[in-house]
Scaffold this motif. Structure first.
Motif, PDB file in Angstrom:
ATOM      1  N   ARG A  59    -101.355 -62.019  13.975  1.00 37.80           N
ATOM      2  CA  ARG A  59    -102.322 -62.508  15.291  1.00 37.80           C
ATOM      3  C   ARG A  59    -103.384 -61.306  15.788  1.00 37.80           C
ATOM      4  N   GLY A  69     -97.500 -69.816  16.801  1.00 44.56           N
ATOM      5  CA  GLY A  69     -96.744 -68.670  17.357  1.00 44.56           C
ATOM      6  C   GLY A  69     -95.387 -67.997  16.833  1.00 44.56           C
ATOM      7  N   ASP A  89     -95.539 -63.840  21.057  1.00 46.57           N
ATOM      8  CA  ASP A  89     -96.636 -64.055  20.742  1.00 46.57           C
ATOM      9  C   ASP A  89     -97.277 -65.492  20.350  1.00 46.57           C
ATOM     10  N   SER A 108    -104.649 -60.121  18.607  1.00 45.91           N
ATOM     11  CA  SER A 108    -103.994 -59.023  18.764  1.00 45.91           C
ATOM     12  C   SER A 108    -104.168 -57.344  17.740  1.00 45.91           C
ATOM     13  N   ASP A 136    -100.017 -66.889  20.628  1.00 50.26           N
ATOM     14  CA  ASP A 136    -101.307 -67.041  19.796  1.00 50.26           C
ATOM     15  C   ASP A 136    -101.147 -67.155  18.351  1.00 50.26           C
ATOM     16  N   ALA A 137     -99.869 -66.025  18.363  1.00 47.59           N
ATOM     17  CA  ALA A 137    -100.299 -65.707  16.629  1.00 47.59           C
ATOM     18  C   ALA A 137    -100.124 -66.978  15.213  1.00 47.59           C
ATOM     19  N   ASP A 181     -93.335 -67.787  28.112  1.00 48.36           N
ATOM     20  CA  ASP A 181     -93.041 -67.950  26.854  1.00 48.36           C
ATOM     21  C   ASP A 181     -93.543 -70.022  27.236  1.00 48.36           C
ATOM     22  N   TRP A 212     -91.713 -60.206  19.003  1.00 51.13           N
ATOM     23  CA  TRP A 212     -93.146 -59.997  19.710  1.00 51.13           C
ATOM     24  C   TRP A 212     -93.702 -61.237  20.577  1.00 51.13           C
TER      25      TRP A 212
END
Length: 486
Positions: free
Chosen positions: A478, A336, A343, A480, A345-346, A129, A341
């Motif tokens: 997100r 993000g 993530d 995803s 890219d959130a 990360d 999580w």
């Protein structure tokens, strides 16, 4: 003979704080000096390493009266973690900006290294990360020493904020082991730099500091007036680790949440592979590393300060006018989402807006976002270390009784708010006083810790419905499309 004092200095993201503590653990005086940050591009967050050092000098000068200076038996430092500085070994001058732990400029590199994510996690205890220091190290070296010639020759020094501040005192290039564990370059089992991670991230060993315990040895004080040169530095800890220590967090079952610019939820122990959580070294007081599980949230207090900047209204005013958010949900995924999580890219989202939505509802949704984010991590900690019945809370944002009640309501757990907001300072003061033999670990454990207790007042049906709505908002943030914790 005048009684001894301990000076604790916490260099944080938005300010540097200093506390002077007497031999009974009582705060004698304190000072706060704000520090700035800049965002030169979207996702980039920088600070001036030179300004951080000057803020430390100013905080000490404002906290310690000349007549108190000779009574200071020792100094403790706590610091923001993961932020990284590159400087010239010979001159001590920074090379480029300090890259904040909040900085997201290396997010694309995470995707490039995805095939090594399991190695990184198994050795360092951290998910791959951009919050952690390793990719920041790679970026700084690529920018200022692309062939690594100067690094291998020992001309450059790379370090976290504790390492940078200690370098201002002179002596060897050092880093405290708990801070080192947050770089993603350390093997947290051996507490030494890992050659595989150094190669993966392109960081020569010669540019890195020597890893030492939380009790040092460290250089003595220099150029921190009114302190006389030569006062010993007795303890160094990352800010979240120091807050955990202030809660006497070595006791079984203690789980704490620090509400600062971001938030850290931490507990000592736990398995090496707890889902959604990191594994860190909390501290080493000379008996070997003490491990912890931890979840990090990027934006809690920063969410409130962002709204204050947006509306050009003081944060305290905003917090006072918070109303029922209704169906508004705010996921503050600035840069993000962190734990559980992980993530990068959130994206931030606000859902449930209507023409009737006003500022008060947005502020309330922001407070709920803080509480929900913390609860998501506490739920993961619950699985890792056993049932969490009481959450220990500290940090500046805990001044909001509304937030503390929200936390209890959405968690279904009691929340104990510390009576001292500056627990990072107090924790490293506890550790420094321990080294100075002003008190024992047993005495620290028995020391009264005043706290306000908040009990849940929401029934289980409402709690479940509100959590489901929050996780739907997370799902929308997100790429995803996932909104449940696995």
């Amino acid at each position: 003979m005048a009684s001894p004092l301990i000076l604790a200095i916490d260099q944080g993201t938005s300010s540097t704080k200093a506390l002077l503590v007497d031999e009974g653990g009582r705060v004698v005086s304190r000072a706060v000096v704000p520090v700035a940050e800049s965002q030169p591009r979207p996702g980039w967050v920088e600070q001036s390493a030179g300004e951080l050092w000057q803020s430390v000098r100013r905080a000490v000068a404002e906290c310690v009266a000349p007549e108190q200076a000779t009574r200071v038996a020792g100094v403790g430092f706590s610091n923001q973690r993961e932020s990284l500085v590159l400087w010239e070994r010979r001159t001590g001058e920074p090379v480029g900006p300090l890259l904040s732990w909040q900085d997201q400029r290396t997010a694309d590199r995470c995707h490039e290294l995805a095939g090594s994510a399991e190695l990184v996690r198994s050795v360092s205890g951290m998910p791959l990360d951009p919050m952690f220091s390793a990719l920041k190290a790679r970026w700084l070296l690529d920018a200022h020493d692309p062939d690594r010639r100067r690094s291998r020759a020992g001309e450059l020094c790379l370090g976290t904020v504790d390492s940078w501040l200690l370098s201002r005192l002179g002596g060897e290039h050092l880093i405290e082991v708990g801070n080192a564990s947050r770089t993603q370059l350390l093997d947290i089992e051996t507490a030494d730099w890992d050659p595989r991670l150094l190669e993966l991230f392109g960081v020569p060993a010669e540019v890195l500091p020597r890893v030492v315990a939380s009790c040092g040895p460290f250089p003595t004080v220099r150029d921190l007036a009114p302190l006389p040169d030569g006062v010993p530095v007795l303890a160094v800890m990352g800010d979240s680790h120091a807050a955990m220590f202030a809660h006497a967090g070595w006791r079984p079952g203690v789980v704490k949440a620090t509400y600062g610019t971001g938030s850290s939820v931490m507990a000592i122990g736990g398995p090496p592979d707890a889902p959604g959580l990191c594994r860190s070294i909390a501290w080493d007081l000379g008996d070997g590393p003490v491990h912890a599980v931890e979840g990090n949230i990027r934006a809690t207090g920063r969410t409130v300060s962002w709204l204050a900047e947006l509306f050009d209204v003081p944060a305290d005013v905003l917090l006072a006018e918070a109303a029922d958010p209704g169906n508004v949900h705010f996921v503050p995924a600035f840069g993000g989402l962190g734990a559980p999580w992980w993530d990068p890219d959130a994206s931030p989202v606000i859902i449930g807006l209507t023409l009737a939505t006003r500022r008060a509802q947005l502020v309330a949704a922001a407070l709920e976002a803080v509480a929900f984010q913390v609860e998501d991590v506490v739920a993961a900690a619950d699985q890792a270390v056993g049932q969490v019945s009481v959450l220990m809370a500290d940090g500046g944002l805990t001044r909001s009784a509304r937030l503390m009640q929200l936390q209890a309501d959405v968690s279904g757990r009691a929340v104990a708010r510390s009576g001292e907001h500056d627990l990072s300072c107090l924790g490293v003061a506890d550790a420094a006083g321990l080294a100075a033999k002003l008190w024992t670990l047993g005495e620290l454990e028995r020391r009264p810790r005043p706290a306000d207790r908040f009990e849940p007042a929401l029934d289980e049906t409402d709690r479940a419905a509100r959590k489901a709505a929050w996780h739907e908002a997370v799902r929308r943030s997100r790429p995803s499309g996932e909104g449940s914790i696995t």
